[in-house]
Design a protein around this motif. Structure first.
Motif, PDB file in Angstrom:
ATOM      1  N   PRO A 161      31.803  42.200  35.473  1.00  0.00           N
ATOM      2  CA  PRO A 161      33.018  41.365  35.107  1.00  0.00           C
ATOM      3  C   PRO A 161      33.153  40.428  36.491  1.00  0.00           C
ATOM      4  O   PRO A 161      34.119  39.684  36.082  1.00  0.00           O
ATOM      5  N   GLU A 162      32.533  40.340  37.331  1.00  0.00           N
ATOM      6  CA  GLU A 162      32.795  39.531  38.572  1.00  0.00           C
ATOM      7  C   GLU A 162      32.803  38.198  38.257  1.00  0.00           C
ATOM      8  O   GLU A 162      31.972  37.515  37.548  1.00  0.00           O
ATOM      9  N   PRO A 163      33.875  37.331  38.359  1.00  0.00           N
ATOM     10  CA  PRO A 163      34.012  35.876  37.995  1.00  0.00           C
ATOM     11  C   PRO A 163      33.000  35.086  38.663  1.00  0.00           C
ATOM     12  O   PRO A 163      32.729  35.324  39.863  1.00  0.00           O
ATOM     13  N   SER A 164      32.495  34.252  37.943  1.00  0.00           N
ATOM     14  CA  SER A 164      31.566  33.017  38.600  1.00  0.00           C
ATOM     15  C   SER A 164      32.239  32.047  38.844  1.00  0.00           C
ATOM     16  O   SER A 164      33.647  32.005  38.894  1.00  0.00           O
TER      17      SER A 164
ATOM     18  N   VAL B 156      49.559  29.846  32.703  1.00  0.00           N
ATOM     19  CA  VAL B 156      48.431  30.583  32.571  1.00  0.00           C
ATOM     20  C   VAL B 156      48.828  31.862  33.427  1.00  0.00           C
ATOM     21  O   VAL B 156      48.799  31.765  34.715  1.00  0.00           O
ATOM     22  N   HIS B 157      49.140  33.152  32.722  1.00  0.00           N
ATOM     23  CA  HIS B 157      49.486  34.009  33.468  1.00  0.00           C
ATOM     24  C   HIS B 157      48.338  34.831  34.027  1.00  0.00           C
ATOM     25  O   HIS B 157      48.378  35.366  35.177  1.00  0.00           O
ATOM     26  N   ASP B 158      47.240  34.810  33.422  1.00  0.00           N
ATOM     27  CA  ASP B 158      45.969  35.491  33.970  1.00  0.00           C
ATOM     28  C   ASP B 158      44.637  35.114  33.123  1.00  0.00           C
ATOM     29  O   ASP B 158      44.767  34.510  32.346  1.00  0.00           O
ATOM     30  N   HIS B 159      43.678  35.299  33.862  1.00  0.00           N
ATOM     31  CA  HIS B 159      42.223  35.150  33.058  1.00  0.00           C
ATOM     32  C   HIS B 159      41.667  36.542  33.442  1.00  0.00           C
ATOM     33  O   HIS B 159      41.342  37.019  34.426  1.00  0.00           O
ATOM     34  N   LEU B 160      41.296  37.240  32.507  1.00  0.00           N
ATOM     35  CA  LEU B 160      40.712  38.472  32.297  1.00  0.00           C
ATOM     36  C   LEU B 160      39.192  38.230  32.049  1.00  0.00           C
ATOM     37  O   LEU B 160      38.903  37.569  31.073  1.00  0.00           O
ATOM     38  N   ILE B 161      38.447  38.895  32.647  1.00  0.00           N
ATOM     39  CA  ILE B 161      36.917  38.834  32.490  1.00  0.00           C
ATOM     40  C   ILE B 161      36.415  40.369  32.046  1.00  0.00           C
ATOM     41  O   ILE B 161      36.594  41.236  32.884  1.00  0.00           O
ATOM     42  N   ILE B 162      36.089  40.692  31.166  1.00  0.00           N
ATOM     43  CA  ILE B 162      35.717  41.709  30.579  1.00  0.00           C
ATOM     44  C   ILE B 162      34.353  42.037  30.319  1.00  0.00           C
ATOM     45  O   ILE B 162      33.439  41.325  29.971  1.00  0.00           O
ATOM     46  N   GLY B 163      34.122  43.295  30.986  1.00  0.00           N
ATOM     47  CA  GLY B 163      32.376  43.722  31.047  1.00  0.00           C
ATOM     48  C   GLY B 163      32.453  45.085  30.467  1.00  0.00           C
ATOM     49  O   GLY B 163      33.456  45.830  30.509  1.00  0.00           O
TER      50      GLY B 163
END
Length: 236
Positions: free
Chosen positions: A192-195, A216-223
């Motif tokens: 899930p590490e952001p690019s 924009v409260h957040d940006h979640l990246i799901i792995g």
């Protein structure tokens, strides 16, 4: 001499898997799902679609192909149909399980302030996206009290890219009278590490939303192995 009556259907031997099915159901009733291996839980799902077949080999084949119970039920129907012996009815049963899991997870964030139930939001997003084999970008639209208005998939792409259009996201936010959004996308690779592109795109969306008063409260990246929050990482 009296002839013996011809054996009727009630005298026929039951298939060897009948007892196995009852034993498996009994273990599930008494000990719960945690007592079963992934392939055994899959067998329970397949029983309904295949009442006259030993489904253990098929269940093991599915786990071998996709990796886990979660990855099997999350697989696209066209990929499931590539498996020999898995018919339309069985695929339908698997997708019903997936839909039920998503609906249960979604119920934990509906009618609740999303920011005060962050763990529930993450659990829902993981249920919906963690085991997909293509990248998917979705938006959670929130009202002024941070209640969920809508959850919409904005783009489906390839294994490492999904199209994102900041102005279209904000147009939809205004249509829904949303005051804030949470961006969510998955990394099919499992990490899930952001690019750099993830971070840049997030800042683009923030910039478009600022004059429109859509935060924009957040940006979640799901792995598969966890999640990342750009807000938590102080990247936004």
């Amino acid at each position: 001499m009296t002839r013996a009556a011809a054996p009727g259907p009630e005298d026929a031997a039951e298939p060897h898997y009948t007892g196995h099915r009852e034993r498996l159901r009994d273990r599930f009733r008494k000990a719960g799902a945690d007592a079963l291996a992934d392939y055994e839980l899959l067998e329970l799902v397949l029983f309904r679609a295949m009442p006259r077949r030993d489904v253990k080999p098929l269940a093991k084949s599915l786990i071998s192909r996709f990796g886990s119970f979660a990855q099997v039920v999350s697989a696209r129907p066209e990929r499931l149909q590539e498996i020999d012996g898995l018919g339309e009815a069985a695929v339908c049963e698997l997708k019903i399980v997936e839909a039920a899991a998503r609906r249960l997870a979604r119920s934990s964030i509906e009618n609740r302030p999303s920011l005060s139930s962050f763990s529930a939001v993450v659990d829902y997003c993981r249920t919906a996206m963690a085991f997909l084999d293509r990248e998917e970008f979705r938006i959670l639209f929130l009202d002024k009290k941070n209640h969920l208005i809508a959850d919409e998939v904005q783009g489906v792409g390839t294994i490492d890219h999904a199209p994102v259009y900041p102005r279209e996201i904000m147009r939809r936010a205004l249509e829904l009278s949303a005051s804030a959004i949470i961006l969510v996308h998955n990394h099919p690779s499992g990490d899930p590490e952001p690019s750099t592109d993830d971070i840049y795109m997030t800042h683009q969306i923030i910039a478009v939303g600022k004059p429109l008063k859509v935060e924009v409260h957040d940006h979640l990246i799901i792995g598969r192995h966890g999640h990342a929050s750009l807000k938590g990482l102080r990247l936004i």
